[in-house]
Motif scaffolding. Structure first.
Motif, PDB file in Angstrom:
ATOM      1  N   HIS A  22       0.801  -1.224   0.000  1.00  0.00           N
ATOM      2  CA  HIS A  22       0.000   0.000   0.000  1.00  0.00           C
ATOM      3  C   HIS A  22       0.838   1.281   0.000  1.00  0.00           C
ATOM      4  O   HIS A  22       0.283   2.377  -0.049  1.00  0.00           O
ATOM      5  CB  HIS A  22      -0.960   0.037   1.187  1.00  0.00           C
ATOM      6  N   SER A  23       2.155   1.193   0.016  1.00  0.00           N
ATOM      7  CA  SER A  23       2.998   2.394   0.084  1.00  0.00           C
ATOM      8  C   SER A  23       2.690   3.405  -1.022  1.00  0.00           C
ATOM      9  O   SER A  23       2.648   4.616  -0.761  1.00  0.00           O
ATOM     10  CB  SER A  23       4.479   2.009   0.062  1.00  0.00           C
ATOM     11  N   PRO A  24       2.477   2.976  -2.289  1.00  0.00           N
ATOM     12  CA  PRO A  24       2.200   3.965  -3.341  1.00  0.00           C
ATOM     13  C   PRO A  24       0.875   4.705  -3.191  1.00  0.00           C
ATOM     14  O   PRO A  24       0.615   5.640  -3.957  1.00  0.00           O
ATOM     15  CB  PRO A  24       2.202   3.116  -4.628  1.00  0.00           C
ATOM     16  N   LEU A  25       0.039   4.321  -2.230  1.00  0.00           N
ATOM     17  CA  LEU A  25      -1.202   5.058  -2.021  1.00  0.00           C
ATOM     18  C   LEU A  25      -0.941   6.493  -1.570  1.00  0.00           C
ATOM     19  O   LEU A  25      -1.846   7.332  -1.624  1.00  0.00           O
ATOM     20  CB  LEU A  25      -2.080   4.343  -0.991  1.00  0.00           C
ATOM     21  N   LYS A  26       0.277   6.793  -1.153  1.00  0.00           N
ATOM     22  CA  LYS A  26       0.632   8.178  -0.840  1.00  0.00           C
ATOM     23  C   LYS A  26       0.488   9.068  -2.067  1.00  0.00           C
ATOM     24  O   LYS A  26       0.378  10.288  -1.945  1.00  0.00           O
ATOM     25  CB  LYS A  26       2.072   8.242  -0.325  1.00  0.00           C
ATOM     26  N   LEU A  27       0.510   8.456  -3.249  1.00  0.00           N
ATOM     27  CA  LEU A  27       0.463   9.204  -4.500  1.00  0.00           C
ATOM     28  C   LEU A  27      -0.959   9.457  -4.979  1.00  0.00           C
ATOM     29  O   LEU A  27      -1.158   9.857  -6.121  1.00  0.00           O
ATOM     30  CB  LEU A  27       1.241   8.452  -5.584  1.00  0.00           C
ATOM     31  N   PHE A  28      -1.960   9.223  -4.120  1.00  0.00           N
ATOM     32  CA  PHE A  28      -3.365   9.433  -4.486  1.00  0.00           C
ATOM     33  C   PHE A  28      -4.017  10.465  -3.563  1.00  0.00           C
ATOM     34  O   PHE A  28      -4.996  10.166  -2.874  1.00  0.00           O
ATOM     35  CB  PHE A  28      -4.135   8.112  -4.418  1.00  0.00           C
ATOM     36  N   PRO A  29      -3.502  11.696  -3.512  1.00  0.00           N
ATOM     37  CA  PRO A  29      -4.024  12.689  -2.567  1.00  0.00           C
ATOM     38  C   PRO A  29      -5.469  13.090  -2.848  1.00  0.00           C
ATOM     39  O   PRO A  29      -6.134  13.617  -1.956  1.00  0.00           O
ATOM     40  CB  PRO A  29      -3.074  13.880  -2.744  1.00  0.00           C
ATOM     41  N   VAL A  48      -4.956  -1.317  10.378  1.00  0.00           N
ATOM     42  CA  VAL A  48      -5.449  -0.736   9.123  1.00  0.00           C
ATOM     43  C   VAL A  48      -5.703   0.765   9.238  1.00  0.00           C
ATOM     44  O   VAL A  48      -5.434   1.523   8.303  1.00  0.00           O
ATOM     45  CB  VAL A  48      -6.721  -1.461   8.624  1.00  0.00           C
ATOM     46  N   VAL A  49      -6.231   1.214  10.372  1.00  0.00           N
ATOM     47  CA  VAL A  49      -6.498   2.642  10.547  1.00  0.00           C
ATOM     48  C   VAL A  49      -5.189   3.417  10.602  1.00  0.00           C
ATOM     49  O   VAL A  49      -5.032   4.453   9.935  1.00  0.00           O
ATOM     50  CB  VAL A  49      -7.335   2.889  11.815  1.00  0.00           C
ATOM     51  N   GLU A  50      -4.225   2.917  11.363  1.00  0.00           N
ATOM     52  CA  GLU A  50      -2.935   3.590  11.460  1.00  0.00           C
ATOM     53  C   GLU A  50      -2.235   3.622  10.105  1.00  0.00           C
ATOM     54  O   GLU A  50      -1.654   4.642   9.711  1.00  0.00           O
ATOM     55  CB  GLU A  50      -2.048   2.884  12.491  1.00  0.00           C
ATOM     56  N   ASN A  51      -2.298   2.501   9.384  1.00  0.00           N
ATOM     57  CA  ASN A  51      -1.664   2.459   8.072  1.00  0.00           C
ATOM     58  C   ASN A  51      -2.326   3.444   7.109  1.00  0.00           C
ATOM     59  O   ASN A  51      -1.653   4.154   6.355  1.00  0.00           O
ATOM     60  CB  ASN A  51      -1.725   1.040   7.489  1.00  0.00           C
ATOM     61  N   ALA A  52      -3.651   3.461   7.133  1.00  0.00           N
ATOM     62  CA  ALA A  52      -4.374   4.359   6.233  1.00  0.00           C
ATOM     63  C   ALA A  52      -4.025   5.817   6.532  1.00  0.00           C
ATOM     64  O   ALA A  52      -3.800   6.613   5.605  1.00  0.00           O
ATOM     65  CB  ALA A  52      -5.879   4.131   6.352  1.00  0.00           C
ATOM     66  N   ARG A  53      -3.982   6.169   7.797  1.00  0.00           N
ATOM     67  CA  ARG A  53      -3.656   7.551   8.156  1.00  0.00           C
ATOM     68  C   ARG A  53      -2.217   7.895   7.810  1.00  0.00           C
ATOM     69  O   ARG A  53      -1.924   9.026   7.378  1.00  0.00           O
ATOM     70  CB  ARG A  53      -3.929   7.763   9.642  1.00  0.00           C
ATOM     71  N   ALA A  54      -1.312   6.939   7.966  1.00  0.00           N
ATOM     72  CA  ALA A  54       0.084   7.179   7.598  1.00  0.00           C
ATOM     73  C   ALA A  54       0.230   7.410   6.098  1.00  0.00           C
ATOM     74  O   ALA A  54       1.145   8.115   5.653  1.00  0.00           O
ATOM     75  CB  ALA A  54       0.950   5.996   8.028  1.00  0.00           C
ATOM     76  N   LEU A  55      -0.680   6.845   5.322  1.00  0.00           N
ATOM     77  CA  LEU A  55      -0.657   7.026   3.869  1.00  0.00           C
ATOM     78  C   LEU A  55      -1.317   8.327   3.437  1.00  0.00           C
ATOM     79  O   LEU A  55      -1.252   8.693   2.269  1.00  0.00           O
ATOM     80  CB  LEU A  55      -1.366   5.848   3.196  1.00  0.00           C
ATOM     81  N   GLY A  56      -1.993   9.002   4.381  1.00  0.00           N
ATOM     82  CA  GLY A  56      -2.628  10.271   4.068  1.00  0.00           C
ATOM     83  C   GLY A  56      -4.143  10.274   4.173  1.00  0.00           C
ATOM     84  O   GLY A  56      -4.765  11.336   4.092  1.00  0.00           O
TER      85      GLY A  56
END
Length: 426
Positions: free
Chosen positions: A123-130, A145-153
């Motif tokens: 899921h790291s490239p999800l940072k590229l979907f602002p 999952v919540v922490e990961n999602a928030r870390a991704l933006g």
């Protein structure tokens, strides 16, 4: 513009802002254990022009057990100053863990310090979907999952369990979890605006039911549905692996199997195909572009001035690792002219650096999903039926991309081969 976006996102990633400060003492790892420092500025034997993209499961570990060849390989890959001799990024389709935790896990198994910015999860490239980061997203998976999602933006997420609590009458498969009394759904529950699939959940029947409910109701699962919307709400999915290798003799179901179930149910109910706004993880091109950016920045942090021209992608899964590496290599060969034209139009030196890589060499190891004695060849014998396609529906099937540049026993042989190809002493 996509290249600018990618470079900027990588620059903003934790641990990648500018050059790394010199480290004077060895890093202390888990439980006070000392590891060799593998990612720091300092003297090196020269500027490498190659690097490694390493899969984890089936290449370095099996479940929670390190593969012995991986330990020996990293003993050789780390120099006398305790630093990696060439840039390395770990690219895994796992996603039920944070980058920091995965780095700690690898540090303990491989006996040297791995930084979070050396790890790419599915899921790291999800940072590229602002454009979706401020949407109210239903998130599916397990782990943090919540922490990961928030870390991704993603700042406004709802878990499947929270949705089930708000609408208890939706989840009816498990008799033990069915409500004993009729409960009214919450009328003040804000509409969901998209679906975020970070990895395989634990209760597949619950997640499948509620995700389909959200898609069919346009984000309002408690409301009456007169017309099924299409196109449906945006869906972002990570990790398309149909199978993965743990301690068991046979491969286990992966998130790709869950996606297959979701797609089949949606198509059966609506007569239409489930659509994805983005598919992350190997063999997605976006994942390899993201990895290339991290390799380049890692080399920059080490003070290596020579451009990284060759990436060696080592994996155990022909469909995700080999297919993805070959797809990226094809992109580098065929798509370079278009990319460079875009870069020249922008006049950005940063963008031009993104195209320094000239080739991606795929290396298949036999310590994981692929085992030639059990699975046989990657091509059918003359007169035999075609081999089953284990990749995702949206990637099509080009059999030639399943053929690895090299097939070796393990990651130790893979690294030895790469060093020999580059004329470096191993």
């Amino acid at each position: 513009m996509a290249a600018i976006w990618l470079a900027a996102a990588l620059r903003r990633a934790p641990g990648l802002c500018g050059r790394a400060a010199p480290v004077a003492r060895g890093a202390v790892g888990l439980a006070g254990r000392c590891f060799r420092r593998a990612y720091a500025a300092g003297p090196a034997e020269g500027s490498p022009t190659f690097g490694f993209l390493l899969d984890i499961d089936g290449v370095l570990v099996r479940g929670h057990t390190v593969i012995p060849a991986a330990l020996e390989a990293f003993h050789r890959l780390v120099d006398s100053q305790g630093q990696l001799r060439v840039p390395v990024v770990f690219v895994t389709n796992a996603g039920n863990i944070s980058q920091h935790s995965k780095a700690q896990e690898l540090s303990a198994l491989l006996e040297f310090k791995v930084g979070p910015d050396q790890v790419i999860l599915s899921h790291s490239p999800l940072k590229l979907f602002p454009q979706y980061h401020d949407k109210r997203m239903l998130v599916s998976g397990q782990g943090p999952v919540v922490e990961n999602a928030r870390a991704l933006g993603f700042q406004n997420v709802v878990t499947v369990e929270e949705l089930r609590t708000a609408f208890p009458m939706l989840d009816m498969v498990d008799l033990e979890r069915r409500p004993r009394t009729m409960l009214l759904p919450r009328s003040n529950f804000p509409a969901i605006e998209g679906v975020l699939l970070l990895g395989e959940p634990v209760r597949w029947e619950t997640s499948l039911q509620l995700i389909v409910d959200v898609l069919l109701s346009n984000g309002r699962p408690g409301a009456d549905v007169a017309v099924v919307p299409y196109p449906h709400l945006p869906v972002l999915a990570c990790n398309m692996d149909l199978l993965w290798m743990a301690e068991a003799r046979m491969p286990r179901f992966g998130h790709g199997t869950f996606l297959l179930c979701l797609e089949a149910i949606y198509r059966k109910l609506t007569g239409r195909e489930l659509l994805y706004e983005g598919l992350m993880g190997k063999p997605s091109l976006l994942t390899y572009q993201y990895a290339e950016g991290l390799i380049r920045l890692q080399a920059e942090q080490r003070g290596w001035t020579a451009p990284i021209q060759t990436l060696y992608a080592v994996g155990d899964n022909p469909m995700s690792d080999v297919y993805g590496a070959n797809l990226f290599h094809q992109y580098l060969q065929v798509g370079r002219c278009g990319v460079q034209a875009e870069e020249r139009g922008s006049g950005s030196q940063q963008e031009q650096q993104l195209s320094a890589t000239q080739r991606c060499t795929s290396i298949l190891v036999c310590t994981g999903v692929y085992c030639p004695e059990e699975l046989g060849p990657l091509e059918p014998a003359p007169g035999e039926p075609e081999l089953p396609f284990h990749g995702h529906r949206d990637f099509g099937f080009r059999p030639g991309l399943l053929q690895a540049s090299h097939v070796v026993k393990d990651v130790l042989e893979a690294m030895q081969l790469a060093f020999r190809e580059e004329g470096w002493p191993w």
